[in-house]
Design a protein around this motif. Structure first.
Motif, PDB file in Angstrom:
ATOM      1  N   THR A 114     -29.667   4.605  17.553  1.00  0.00           N
ATOM      2  CA  THR A 114     -30.536   4.160  18.645  1.00  0.00           C
ATOM      3  C   THR A 114     -31.991   4.484  18.360  1.00  0.00           C
ATOM      4  O   THR A 114     -32.891   3.637  18.528  1.00  0.00           O
ATOM      5  CB  THR A 114     -30.097   4.832  19.960  1.00  0.00           C
ATOM      6  OG1 THR A 114     -28.720   4.529  20.222  1.00  0.00           O
ATOM      7  CG2 THR A 114     -30.947   4.337  21.115  1.00  0.00           C
ATOM      8  N   ILE A 115     -32.251   5.703  17.892  1.00  0.00           N
ATOM      9  CA  ILE A 115     -33.630   6.089  17.562  1.00  0.00           C
ATOM     10  C   ILE A 115     -34.165   5.249  16.417  1.00  0.00           C
ATOM     11  O   ILE A 115     -35.342   4.841  16.413  1.00  0.00           O
ATOM     12  CB  ILE A 115     -33.685   7.595  17.223  1.00  0.00           C
ATOM     13  CG1 ILE A 115     -33.334   8.433  18.462  1.00  0.00           C
ATOM     14  CG2 ILE A 115     -35.062   7.984  16.699  1.00  0.00           C
ATOM     15  CD1 ILE A 115     -33.204   9.906  18.183  1.00  0.00           C
ATOM     16  N   SER A 116     -33.307   4.940  15.444  1.00  0.00           N
ATOM     17  CA  SER A 116     -33.739   4.114  14.319  1.00  0.00           C
ATOM     18  C   SER A 116     -34.131   2.712  14.785  1.00  0.00           C
ATOM     19  O   SER A 116     -35.155   2.157  14.342  1.00  0.00           O
ATOM     20  CB  SER A 116     -32.625   4.019  13.277  1.00  0.00           C
ATOM     21  OG  SER A 116     -32.281   5.302  12.783  1.00  0.00           O
ATOM     22  N   TYR A 117     -33.342   2.137  15.699  1.00  0.00           N
ATOM     23  CA  TYR A 117     -33.673   0.809  16.223  1.00  0.00           C
ATOM     24  C   TYR A 117     -34.987   0.842  17.001  1.00  0.00           C
ATOM     25  O   TYR A 117     -35.813  -0.094  16.915  1.00  0.00           O
ATOM     26  CB  TYR A 117     -32.549   0.294  17.117  1.00  0.00           C
ATOM     27  CG  TYR A 117     -31.274  -0.033  16.375  1.00  0.00           C
ATOM     28  CD1 TYR A 117     -31.320  -0.601  15.111  1.00  0.00           C
ATOM     29  CD2 TYR A 117     -30.023   0.230  16.930  1.00  0.00           C
ATOM     30  CE1 TYR A 117     -30.166  -0.905  14.416  1.00  0.00           C
ATOM     31  CE2 TYR A 117     -28.862  -0.062  16.241  1.00  0.00           C
ATOM     32  CZ  TYR A 117     -28.935  -0.630  14.987  1.00  0.00           C
ATOM     33  OH  TYR A 117     -27.793  -0.930  14.307  1.00  0.00           O
ATOM     34  N   ILE A 118     -35.195   1.892  17.768  1.00  0.00           N
ATOM     35  CA  ILE A 118     -36.445   1.998  18.538  1.00  0.00           C
ATOM     36  C   ILE A 118     -37.651   2.111  17.599  1.00  0.00           C
ATOM     37  O   ILE A 118     -38.675   1.443  17.783  1.00  0.00           O
ATOM     38  CB  ILE A 118     -36.381   3.212  19.491  1.00  0.00           C
ATOM     39  CG1 ILE A 118     -35.314   2.971  20.574  1.00  0.00           C
ATOM     40  CG2 ILE A 118     -37.735   3.462  20.142  1.00  0.00           C
ATOM     41  CD1 ILE A 118     -35.073   4.164  21.469  1.00  0.00           C
ATOM     42  N   LEU A 119     -37.518   2.955  16.573  1.00  0.00           N
ATOM     43  CA  LEU A 119     -38.612   3.098  15.611  1.00  0.00           C
ATOM     44  C   LEU A 119     -38.872   1.792  14.865  1.00  0.00           C
ATOM     45  O   LEU A 119     -40.027   1.436  14.596  1.00  0.00           O
ATOM     46  CB  LEU A 119     -38.281   4.215  14.620  1.00  0.00           C
ATOM     47  CG  LEU A 119     -38.246   5.640  15.190  1.00  0.00           C
ATOM     48  CD1 LEU A 119     -37.815   6.634  14.115  1.00  0.00           C
ATOM     49  CD2 LEU A 119     -39.609   6.018  15.754  1.00  0.00           C
ATOM     50  N   LEU A 120     -37.798   1.063  14.538  1.00  0.00           N
ATOM     51  CA  LEU A 120     -37.967  -0.224  13.874  1.00  0.00           C
ATOM     52  C   LEU A 120     -38.695  -1.214  14.772  1.00  0.00           C
ATOM     53  O   LEU A 120     -39.586  -1.951  14.321  1.00  0.00           O
ATOM     54  CB  LEU A 120     -36.601  -0.779  13.468  1.00  0.00           C
ATOM     55  CG  LEU A 120     -36.595  -2.157  12.785  1.00  0.00           C
ATOM     56  CD1 LEU A 120     -37.392  -2.111  11.486  1.00  0.00           C
ATOM     57  CD2 LEU A 120     -35.169  -2.619  12.519  1.00  0.00           C
ATOM     58  N   GLY A 121     -38.336  -1.244  16.069  1.00  0.00           N
ATOM     59  CA  GLY A 121     -39.023  -2.128  17.001  1.00  0.00           C
ATOM     60  C   GLY A 121     -40.491  -1.780  17.144  1.00  0.00           C
ATOM     61  O   GLY A 121     -41.355  -2.674  17.164  1.00  0.00           O
TER      62      GLY A 121
END
Length: 266
Positions: free
Chosen positions: A23-30
C-alpha cells in the motif's frame, strides 16, 4: 449454527491481512507520478495549440504524393535487403551463442561469457548502435546491416538459450547413452525440441528488422529512413505520407508471409 453463519465465521477468521508495504509503495508511486507530470508543464493551452498544429500537419500530408515512386521503391528495396541480410547473419551467429548460453548444456564458465555478450548486444537501441557503425564504416546500408545484426544476436540468442533450457533432458540422456558425440546430441536431441520456437523467433526478428531498418536510415544507415528524413527536412509532407503508407504496406506484407511460413511448418 446455519451454513451461512459458518461461512461468515470462517471469513472473519481467515480475513486477509492488509499488505502495508504494498500500500505504501502504491502511494509513493502515485505521488511520484504526480510530481513527474508536474515537470512536463502540461496545460490546456499547450494541448489546444498542439491539436491545432497536428491538424494542420495532417492536412498537409494528404493526399499522398506517389509521383517519386522510384525513390520509394529504391528505399524499400534497400530496407528489405538490410533486414533480410541482418536477420540471416544474426540467426547464424545466434545459434552458437544460444547453445553456449544454455545452462543445462554448458558449464558456468562457458555460459557467463555468452550471457554477457547477449546482454551487451541488448543494452543499446539499434539507432544508437547504427550511429556507432556510421562513425566506424561510414554512411550507407552496411552500417544499418551491422547494427541490426547486433540487435538480432541480442534477441534471438537470448530466447534460443531460454528455449533450450526448457527442453526435456530425457531425449538427450537417451542419445548420450548410445555413445553419440556432442554434435549428434545437439542435432538429434536438442534441435527437434526447439525448432518450432526457433522458426517463430526468426520470423519475428525479420519483422522487427524491417521496422528497425526504417529507423536506422534516419541516422544515415541506409534504407527508406533516409528518404523519410530528407522529406521531413524539405517539409515535403505529402511525400512523407506516401513513404509512411509504403512502410505500413511493407510490414503488412511481411506479416502475411510470416503467417504463411508458420502454417507450412505446422
Amino acid at each position: 449454527m446455519t451454513s451461512s453463519d459458518t461461512t461468515t465465521a470462517v471469513q472473519r477468521r481467515y480475513k486477509p491481512k492488509r499488505n502495508w508495504l504494498a500500500t505504501i509503495s502504491y502511494i509513493l508511486l502515485g505521488v511520484y507520478l504526480v510530481y513527474v507530470l508536474s515537470l512536463f508543464d502540461v496545460n490546456t493551452g499547450r494541448l489546444a495549440d498542439g491539436m491545432e498544429h497536428g491538424a494542420n500537419f495532417l492536412g498537409r500530408m494528404f493526399p499522398p504524393n506517389f509521383e517519386r515512386y522510384n525513390l520509394l521503391i529504391e528505399g524499400l528495396l534497400e530496407s528489405m535487403q538490410i533486414a533480410i541480410i541482418a536477420t540471416t547473419a544474426g540467426v547464424v551467429l545466434s545459434l552458437p551463442v544460444g547453445f553456449l548460453a544454455a545452462r543445462n548444456l554448458m558449464p558456468a564458465w562457458v555460459t557467463w561469457p555468452a550471457r554477457l555478450l547477449i546482454v551487451a548486444c541488448r543494452s543499446f537501441h539499434p539507432v544508437i548502435v547504427a550511429i556507432l557503425f556510421v562513425k566506424a564504416v561510414g554512411f550507407g546500408a552496411l552500417a544499418g546491416t551491422l547494427a541490426l545484426v547486433v540487435a538480432s544476436i541480442g534477441f534471438i540468442a537470448k530466447l534460443f538459450a531460454e528455449a533450450i533450457e526448457e527442453i526435456s533432458l530425457k531425449q538427450i540422456e537417451a542419445i548420450r547413452a548410445t555413445g553419440a558425440p556432442f554434435g549428434s546430441v545437439i542435432i538429434f536431441g536438442v534441435l527437434p525440441q526447439v525448432m518450432g520456437r526457433f522458426i517463430g523467433f526468426t520470423s519475428y526478428q525479420l519483422d522487427s528488422n524491417l521496422r528497425n531498418s526504417t529507423m536506422v536510415g534516419i541516422v544515415g544507415a541506409g534504407g527508406i529512413g533516409g528518404t523519410l528524413f530528407a522529406a521531413f527536412q524539405r517539409f515535403d509532407y505529402d511525400f512523407v505520407s506516401a513513404i509512411l503508407i509504403s512502410i505500413i504496406a511493407l510490414i503488412m506484407a511481411a506479416e502475411g508471409i510470416n503467417n504463411i511460413m508458420r502454417r507450412l511448418y505446422r
